[in-house]
Design a protein around this motif. Structure first.
Motif, PDB file in Angstrom:
ATOM      1  N   THR A  15      43.001  30.191  44.039  1.00 40.27           N
ATOM      2  CA  THR A  15      44.144  29.807  44.868  1.00 40.27           C
ATOM      3  C   THR A  15      44.463  30.894  45.878  1.00 40.27           C
ATOM      4  O   THR A  15      44.723  30.609  47.058  1.00 40.27           O
ATOM      5  CB  THR A  15      45.372  29.503  43.989  1.00 40.27           C
ATOM      6  OG1 THR A  15      45.044  28.470  43.057  1.00 40.27           O
ATOM      7  CG2 THR A  15      46.544  29.047  44.838  1.00 40.27           C
ATOM      8  N   LEU A  16      44.451  32.136  45.447  1.00 42.20           N
ATOM      9  CA  LEU A  16      44.665  33.243  46.386  1.00 42.20           C
ATOM     10  C   LEU A  16      43.576  33.255  47.454  1.00 42.20           C
ATOM     11  O   LEU A  16      43.851  33.419  48.653  1.00 42.20           O
ATOM     12  CB  LEU A  16      44.686  34.575  45.628  1.00 42.20           C
ATOM     13  CG  LEU A  16      44.767  35.843  46.490  1.00 42.20           C
ATOM     14  CD1 LEU A  16      45.990  35.816  47.404  1.00 42.20           C
ATOM     15  CD2 LEU A  16      44.785  37.085  45.603  1.00 42.20           C
ATOM     16  N   GLN A  44      41.889  48.989  34.148  1.00 38.33           N
ATOM     17  CA  GLN A  44      41.248  48.049  35.061  1.00 38.33           C
ATOM     18  C   GLN A  44      42.289  47.269  35.852  1.00 38.33           C
ATOM     19  O   GLN A  44      43.363  46.946  35.347  1.00 38.33           O
ATOM     20  CB  GLN A  44      40.371  47.070  34.273  1.00 38.33           C
ATOM     21  CG  GLN A  44      39.159  47.711  33.625  1.00 38.33           C
ATOM     22  CD  GLN A  44      38.258  46.666  32.960  1.00 38.33           C
ATOM     23  OE1 GLN A  44      38.442  45.478  33.150  1.00 38.33           O
ATOM     24  NE2 GLN A  44      37.292  47.133  32.203  1.00 38.33           N
ATOM     25  N   PHE A  45      41.946  46.979  37.107  1.00 41.54           N
ATOM     26  CA  PHE A  45      42.784  46.119  37.930  1.00 41.54           C
ATOM     27  C   PHE A  45      42.780  44.700  37.352  1.00 41.54           C
ATOM     28  O   PHE A  45      41.801  44.270  36.749  1.00 41.54           O
ATOM     29  CB  PHE A  45      42.241  46.044  39.360  1.00 41.54           C
ATOM     30  CG  PHE A  45      42.401  47.306  40.157  1.00 41.54           C
ATOM     31  CD1 PHE A  45      43.076  48.402  39.654  1.00 41.54           C
ATOM     32  CD2 PHE A  45      41.875  47.391  41.439  1.00 41.54           C
ATOM     33  CE1 PHE A  45      43.218  49.568  40.397  1.00 41.54           C
ATOM     34  CE2 PHE A  45      42.005  48.536  42.193  1.00 41.54           C
ATOM     35  CZ  PHE A  45      42.676  49.625  41.672  1.00 41.54           C
ATOM     36  N   THR A  46      43.856  43.975  37.562  1.00 42.63           N
ATOM     37  CA  THR A  46      43.838  42.550  37.241  1.00 42.63           C
ATOM     38  C   THR A  46      42.901  41.853  38.234  1.00 42.63           C
ATOM     39  O   THR A  46      42.668  42.360  39.340  1.00 42.63           O
ATOM     40  CB  THR A  46      45.244  41.928  37.343  1.00 42.63           C
ATOM     41  OG1 THR A  46      45.631  41.878  38.723  1.00 42.63           O
ATOM     42  CG2 THR A  46      46.267  42.719  36.536  1.00 42.63           C
ATOM     43  N   PRO A  47      42.337  40.686  37.875  1.00 42.80           N
ATOM     44  CA  PRO A  47      41.477  39.966  38.812  1.00 42.80           C
ATOM     45  C   PRO A  47      42.136  39.688  40.161  1.00 42.80           C
ATOM     46  O   PRO A  47      41.492  39.760  41.213  1.00 42.80           O
ATOM     47  CB  PRO A  47      41.160  38.662  38.068  1.00 42.80           C
ATOM     48  CG  PRO A  47      41.212  39.057  36.621  1.00 42.80           C
ATOM     49  CD  PRO A  47      42.342  40.045  36.530  1.00 42.80           C
ATOM     50  N   VAL A  48      43.432  39.381  40.139  1.00 41.02           N
ATOM     51  CA  VAL A  48      44.150  39.116  41.384  1.00 41.02           C
ATOM     52  C   VAL A  48      44.283  40.387  42.226  1.00 41.02           C
ATOM     53  O   VAL A  48      44.132  40.356  43.456  1.00 41.02           O
ATOM     54  CB  VAL A  48      45.535  38.504  41.075  1.00 41.02           C
ATOM     55  CG1 VAL A  48      46.476  38.616  42.265  1.00 41.02           C
ATOM     56  CG2 VAL A  48      45.379  37.038  40.672  1.00 41.02           C
ATOM     57  N   LYS A  49      44.544  41.499  41.579  1.00 44.05           N
ATOM     58  CA  LYS A  49      44.651  42.755  42.322  1.00 44.05           C
ATOM     59  C   LYS A  49      43.323  43.118  42.991  1.00 44.05           C
ATOM     60  O   LYS A  49      43.307  43.654  44.110  1.00 44.05           O
ATOM     61  CB  LYS A  49      45.095  43.890  41.389  1.00 44.05           C
ATOM     62  CG  LYS A  49      45.305  45.227  42.114  1.00 44.05           C
ATOM     63  CD  LYS A  49      45.828  46.297  41.172  1.00 44.05           C
ATOM     64  CE  LYS A  49      45.989  47.629  41.893  1.00 44.05           C
ATOM     65  NZ  LYS A  49      46.529  48.678  40.994  1.00 44.05           N
ATOM     66  N   GLU A  50      42.215  42.832  42.326  1.00 39.55           N
ATOM     67  CA  GLU A  50      40.903  43.120  42.906  1.00 39.55           C
ATOM     68  C   GLU A  50      40.720  42.391  44.236  1.00 39.55           C
ATOM     69  O   GLU A  50      40.210  42.959  45.200  1.00 39.55           O
ATOM     70  CB  GLU A  50      39.793  42.720  41.930  1.00 39.55           C
ATOM     71  CG  GLU A  50      39.692  43.640  40.716  1.00 39.55           C
ATOM     72  CD  GLU A  50      38.594  43.215  39.764  1.00 39.55           C
ATOM     73  OE1 GLU A  50      37.923  42.192  40.035  1.00 39.55           O
ATOM     74  OE2 GLU A  50      38.401  43.902  38.742  1.00 39.55           O
ATOM     75  N   ALA A  52      43.219  41.287  46.188  1.00 38.36           N
ATOM     76  CA  ALA A  52      44.193  41.837  47.129  1.00 38.36           C
ATOM     77  C   ALA A  52      43.693  43.141  47.754  1.00 38.36           C
ATOM     78  O   ALA A  52      43.803  43.340  48.970  1.00 38.36           O
ATOM     79  CB  ALA A  52      45.528  42.067  46.417  1.00 38.36           C
ATOM     80  N   VAL A  53      43.136  44.010  46.940  1.00 38.19           N
ATOM     81  CA  VAL A  53      42.607  45.288  47.442  1.00 38.19           C
ATOM     82  C   VAL A  53      41.458  45.040  48.413  1.00 38.19           C
ATOM     83  O   VAL A  53      41.342  45.694  49.459  1.00 38.19           O
ATOM     84  CB  VAL A  53      42.159  46.177  46.257  1.00 38.19           C
ATOM     85  CG1 VAL A  53      41.374  47.378  46.749  1.00 38.19           C
ATOM     86  CG2 VAL A  53      43.373  46.619  45.443  1.00 38.19           C
ATOM     87  N   LYS A  54      40.620  44.063  48.080  1.00 42.03           N
ATOM     88  CA  LYS A  54      39.474  43.721  48.942  1.00 42.03           C
ATOM     89  C   LYS A  54      39.936  43.330  50.345  1.00 42.03           C
ATOM     90  O   LYS A  54      39.280  43.667  51.344  1.00 42.03           O
ATOM     91  CB  LYS A  54      38.692  42.577  48.300  1.00 42.03           C
ATOM     92  CG  LYS A  54      37.511  42.084  49.121  1.00 42.03           C
ATOM     93  CD  LYS A  54      36.812  40.921  48.417  1.00 42.03           C
ATOM     94  CE  LYS A  54      35.684  40.346  49.276  1.00 42.03           C
ATOM     95  NZ  LYS A  54      35.019  39.203  48.598  1.00 42.03           N
ATOM     96  N   TYR A  55      41.065  42.635  50.434  1.00 44.31           N
ATOM     97  CA  TYR A  55      41.566  42.165  51.723  1.00 44.31           C
ATOM     98  C   TYR A  55      42.729  43.010  52.260  1.00 44.31           C
ATOM     99  O   TYR A  55      43.411  42.597  53.202  1.00 44.31           O
ATOM    100  CB  TYR A  55      41.999  40.700  51.605  1.00 44.31           C
ATOM    101  CG  TYR A  55      40.843  39.742  51.455  1.00 44.31           C
ATOM    102  CD1 TYR A  55      40.139  39.282  52.562  1.00 44.31           C
ATOM    103  CD2 TYR A  55      40.440  39.299  50.195  1.00 44.31           C
ATOM    104  CE1 TYR A  55      39.068  38.400  52.426  1.00 44.31           C
ATOM    105  CE2 TYR A  55      39.369  38.412  50.048  1.00 44.31           C
ATOM    106  CZ  TYR A  55      38.693  37.975  51.162  1.00 44.31           C
ATOM    107  OH  TYR A  55      37.628  37.108  51.020  1.00 44.31           O
ATOM    108  N   ASP A  56      42.936  44.181  51.681  1.00 45.77           N
ATOM    109  CA  ASP A  56      43.988  45.106  52.136  1.00 45.77           C
ATOM    110  C   ASP A  56      45.374  44.469  52.135  1.00 45.77           C
ATOM    111  O   ASP A  56      46.182  44.683  53.048  1.00 45.77           O
ATOM    112  CB  ASP A  56      43.668  45.646  53.537  1.00 45.77           C
ATOM    113  CG  ASP A  56      42.413  46.505  53.558  1.00 45.77           C
ATOM    114  OD1 ASP A  56      42.226  47.286  52.610  1.00 45.77           O
ATOM    115  OD2 ASP A  56      41.628  46.389  54.512  1.00 45.77           O
ATOM    116  N   ILE A  57      45.655  43.686  51.101  1.00 47.69           N
ATOM    117  CA  ILE A  57      46.974  43.079  50.950  1.00 47.69           C
ATOM    118  C   ILE A  57      47.827  43.987  50.056  1.00 47.69           C
ATOM    119  O   ILE A  57      47.363  44.411  48.992  1.00 47.69           O
ATOM    120  CB  ILE A  57      46.859  41.678  50.314  1.00 47.69           C
ATOM    121  CG1 ILE A  57      45.986  40.764  51.187  1.00 47.69           C
ATOM    122  CG2 ILE A  57      48.243  41.055  50.118  1.00 47.69           C
ATOM    123  CD1 ILE A  57      45.619  39.460  50.515  1.00 47.69           C
TER     124      ILE A  57
END
Length: 310
Positions: A15-16, A44-50, A52-57
């Motif tokens: 969804t994100l 470890q980062f949560t899957p959602v955080k991974e 977000a970090v990838k897209y600089d959110i």
């Protein structure tokens, strides 16, 4: 639309990803705090955080949102049009629910009002439902009690597992959310109140739930095996070792065998009596071993007729 996305596990990721692909402005991601995992207990980062970090959110990870004035002020400053919540893991207080222009939209993995709660994906399999789906809803202060917006239904496959259904519904959720936001912004969406009388609470899964009671029917146990695959898994014991069962077929039983007793051993499987009919074990995992077909297991391990699983 300017979106604050709130989610944590793998289920939330499609969804994100869809929001990003559809060019919505994801102004912030809110997810649960990082936790140590694995034998080394590395954080470890949560899957959602991974994602977000990838897209600089920008990422926010409040321990507890309730009564967190700093977090409220941060969200107020962002001033989102809508908050999208997908398996976030915390109850949102009224001041947060009332903050966005279009409110807070939840993507829920069942056909509401059936299966409110923590584990709707697995419980529809455990209960023998023939269909399920995804519902988008406007959040309120109750647990999955807000007005329903859009739904998409899918039938359950004969061999549907918790894992396969999770993946299907997570993909559906992303597409349904995009259509929901489109109609919400256009003012064309219909809000439908839920009927509490039709609801069924899908309680959290525990490891203990997976213990196989062979006095139950083979049909019920076969659903247990599928519903708890891959977590927490259905298990019994064989010769003092934990035996996880990943796949089994419902077959006719034997009048001479008692529940839990192995009454037939073949080249590709062995069969265990239950309270009604029997389970032909097709895929398994003995403690300390890899997951494998029963055929592969029986090439290196002997299961005797008359042995009892407990």
């Amino acid at each position: 639309m300017k979106v604050v996305f709130m989610g944590t596990p793998d289920f939330s990721v499609p969804t994100l990803q869809k929001l990003i692909e559809e060019k919505h402005e994801v102004a912030a991601v809110v997810t649960q705090p990082d936790k140590p995992k694995g034998r080394g207990k590395a954080v470890q980062f949560t899957p959602v955080k991974e994602i977000a970090v990838k897209y600089d959110i920008p990422v926010y990870q409040p321990q507890r949102i309730k009564q967190n004035k700093e977090f409220y002020e941060q969200m107020k400053q962002i001033n989102p049009d809508v908050m999208v919540v997908v398996a976030f893991g915390q109850i949102l207080p009224k001041e947060i629910l009332d903050l966005p222009k279009y409110g807070c939209v939840n993507v829920h993995a069942s056909l509401l009002p059936r299966y409110r709660g923590a584990a709707p994906i697995q419980w529809v399999i455990l209960d023998g439902e023939k269909e399920t789906g995804v519902t988008t809803m406007m959040m309120d202060v109750g647990l999955d009690t807000g007005d329903m917006l859009l739904k998409e239904m899918i039938p359950l496959d004969e061999k549907e597992t918790g894992g396969s259904l999770h993946d299907k519904l997570s993909t559906i959720g992303g597409d349904l959310l995009i259509e929901t936001l489109k109609q919400l912004e256009a003012g064309t969406i219909t809000r439908t109140p839920q009927g509490d009388a039709e609801s069924n609470y899908a309680k959290m899964l525990t490891k203990e739930l997976g213990h196989i009671d062979f006095t139950k029917s083979a049909e019920e146990l076969e659903r247990l095996i599928r519903g708890l695959n891959p977590w927490p898994s259905a298990y019994t014991s064989l010769q003092g070792k934990t035996l996880k069962i990943w796949d089994a077929n419902v077959v006719e039983g034997s009048q001479d065998a008692k529940p839990g007793e192995v009454f037939a051993v073949g080249k590709n499987s062995f069969t265990v009596m239950t309270g009604d009919k029997a389970l032909e074990i097709m895929e398994m995992q003995l403690e300390g071993k890899k997951r494998m077909t029963t055929e592969a297991f029986l090439r290196g391990y002997t299961v005797e007729k008359g042995e009892v699983l407990a």
